[in-house]
Design a protein around this motif. Sequence first.
Motif, PDB file in Angstrom:
ATOM      1  N   ILE A 209       0.842  -1.205   0.000  1.00  0.00           N
ATOM      2  CA  ILE A 209       0.000   0.000   0.000  1.00  0.00           C
ATOM      3  C   ILE A 209       0.873   1.249   0.000  1.00  0.00           C
ATOM      4  O   ILE A 209       0.620   2.202  -0.758  1.00  0.00           O
ATOM      5  N   PHE A 210       1.920   1.245   0.825  1.00  0.00           N
ATOM      6  CA  PHE A 210       2.848   2.374   0.842  1.00  0.00           C
ATOM      7  C   PHE A 210       3.518   2.542  -0.522  1.00  0.00           C
ATOM      8  O   PHE A 210       3.687   3.667  -1.017  1.00  0.00           O
ATOM      9  N   ALA A 211       3.919   1.428  -1.122  1.00  0.00           N
ATOM     10  CA  ALA A 211       4.589   1.483  -2.421  1.00  0.00           C
ATOM     11  C   ALA A 211       3.667   2.064  -3.481  1.00  0.00           C
ATOM     12  O   ALA A 211       4.098   2.849  -4.331  1.00  0.00           O
ATOM     13  N   ALA A 212       2.402   1.701  -3.428  1.00  0.00           N
ATOM     14  CA  ALA A 212       1.438   2.252  -4.381  1.00  0.00           C
ATOM     15  C   ALA A 212       1.262   3.750  -4.180  1.00  0.00           C
ATOM     16  O   ALA A 212       1.142   4.513  -5.143  1.00  0.00           O
ATOM     17  N   ALA A 213       1.273   4.179  -2.924  1.00  0.00           N
ATOM     18  CA  ALA A 213       1.097   5.600  -2.627  1.00  0.00           C
ATOM     19  C   ALA A 213       2.295   6.413  -3.083  1.00  0.00           C
ATOM     20  O   ALA A 213       2.156   7.489  -3.672  1.00  0.00           O
ATOM     21  N   PHE A 214       3.485   5.905  -2.843  1.00  0.00           N
ATOM     22  CA  PHE A 214       4.700   6.659  -3.160  1.00  0.00           C
ATOM     23  C   PHE A 214       5.077   6.584  -4.642  1.00  0.00           C
ATOM     24  O   PHE A 214       5.708   7.514  -5.159  1.00  0.00           O
ATOM     25  N   SER A 215       4.733   5.506  -5.310  1.00  0.00           N
ATOM     26  CA  SER A 215       5.170   5.321  -6.692  1.00  0.00           C
ATOM     27  C   SER A 215       4.256   5.984  -7.711  1.00  0.00           C
ATOM     28  O   SER A 215       4.644   6.173  -8.862  1.00  0.00           O
ATOM     29  N   GLY A 216       3.047   6.353  -7.296  1.00  0.00           N
ATOM     30  CA  GLY A 216       2.102   6.941  -8.231  1.00  0.00           C
ATOM     31  C   GLY A 216       1.451   5.925  -9.144  1.00  0.00           C
ATOM     32  O   GLY A 216       0.965   6.253 -10.227  1.00  0.00           O
ATOM     33  N   SER A 217       1.408   4.664  -8.709  1.00  0.00           N
ATOM     34  CA  SER A 217       0.837   3.600  -9.530  1.00  0.00           C
ATOM     35  C   SER A 217       0.275   2.507  -8.629  1.00  0.00           C
ATOM     36  O   SER A 217       0.813   2.230  -7.544  1.00  0.00           O
ATOM     37  N   ALA A 218      -0.794   1.869  -9.105  1.00  0.00           N
ATOM     38  CA  ALA A 218      -1.393   0.761  -8.352  1.00  0.00           C
ATOM     39  C   ALA A 218      -0.784  -0.581  -8.726  1.00  0.00           C
ATOM     40  O   ALA A 218      -1.204  -1.615  -8.206  1.00  0.00           O
ATOM     41  N   LYS A 219       0.228  -0.566  -9.579  1.00  0.00           N
ATOM     42  CA  LYS A 219       0.792  -1.832 -10.052  1.00  0.00           C
ATOM     43  C   LYS A 219       1.428  -2.651  -8.942  1.00  0.00           C
ATOM     44  O   LYS A 219       1.516  -3.875  -9.042  1.00  0.00           O
TER      45      LYS A 219
END
Length: 342
Positions: A209-219
């Motif tokens: 979830i954090f990675a999706a928030a910081f990366s700008g992508s839901a991938k």
Amino acid sequence: MSRPQEPHRPFLPFGNPFRMLSPKGSYLSPKLLALLNTFEETLAGRIKKLQPAGREDVLRLSWMRCAMDSLCEIHTDVKTLITALELPVCDWDDKWIDVYLDNSVKLLDICIAFSSETSRLKQGHLFLQCVSHNLSDASPKQFVRARSSLDGWRQHTASKNPRLDNCFCAMDGLAQKLDLPKIKNSAKGKILMRAMYGVKVVTLLVCSIFAAAFSGSAKKLMDLQVPETCLWAEAFADLQTFVNTEIRSLYSSGRVTVLKELEAVDTGVKKLYPLVQDGADSVEAEALIDLTSGLGKSAENLSQGLDLLAKEVDRFFQIVLTGRDALLSNLRAGGGGQLNDK
């Protein structure tokens, strides 16, 4: 233009960690089962506390801070369980040690990436402070400087953090090894591995979830299946479905960011930029004051939220690091101690 809905990440394959609690093999005493049930019930309670009250609460920095705080508590809980099991490191199988050390080094990499990203976003606050300072004097020269600062903010937030790639690799590594080593002739080992499985799954969900928030992508969102025999399975499924669905919905609608405080700043920048671009002669003083004040408040909320989140990420890093150091110290000393912080 809205971007097409990103495909859901397929369910990740993993072995069944609950075969290890079958009647075959080591007998699980009522005391051991009670320890396991207490741990899993506590884990379920911590997961339930993370359930957002509504869609607007998903990916607020305050929620992310609570999520990281929960990970700190969960990882502390498993250390407490290890002590209660009275399972000294000298009795640990090499496979268990490998699992613990491998997981911990990946978590440290993830923490470093998250810390790097919160610091990067925090650095952008300087651009916003310059905007407020320059617009305190509505002269043509100051408008040019304010526009330059706004451009700097846009470029800064649009840039990518290469350290997030390390985070993605670490997450993929954790996901690929969700299955647990087979445990033979060790009832306590079975309890330990099942508890570690729960910790690993919840940690991986929060990190994705954090990675999706910081990366700008839901991938990088992950959909993890958990056997229903887990006492925390229902709470986990509810949290994962609610948060992942909302994040995917936000990105599919064309959102550049799903961090609520960052989005508020972006909105303020978009409203202020046309006025600054047009020049001092065409700007109404009251509108300029209101927009500048609004942007300043949003920027301060973002900055404070990032500060608090960074502290929680650092606390989690220290918990993982001290646990890892304690295990290594016990191994060097002959493995006679428990896995406790020193």
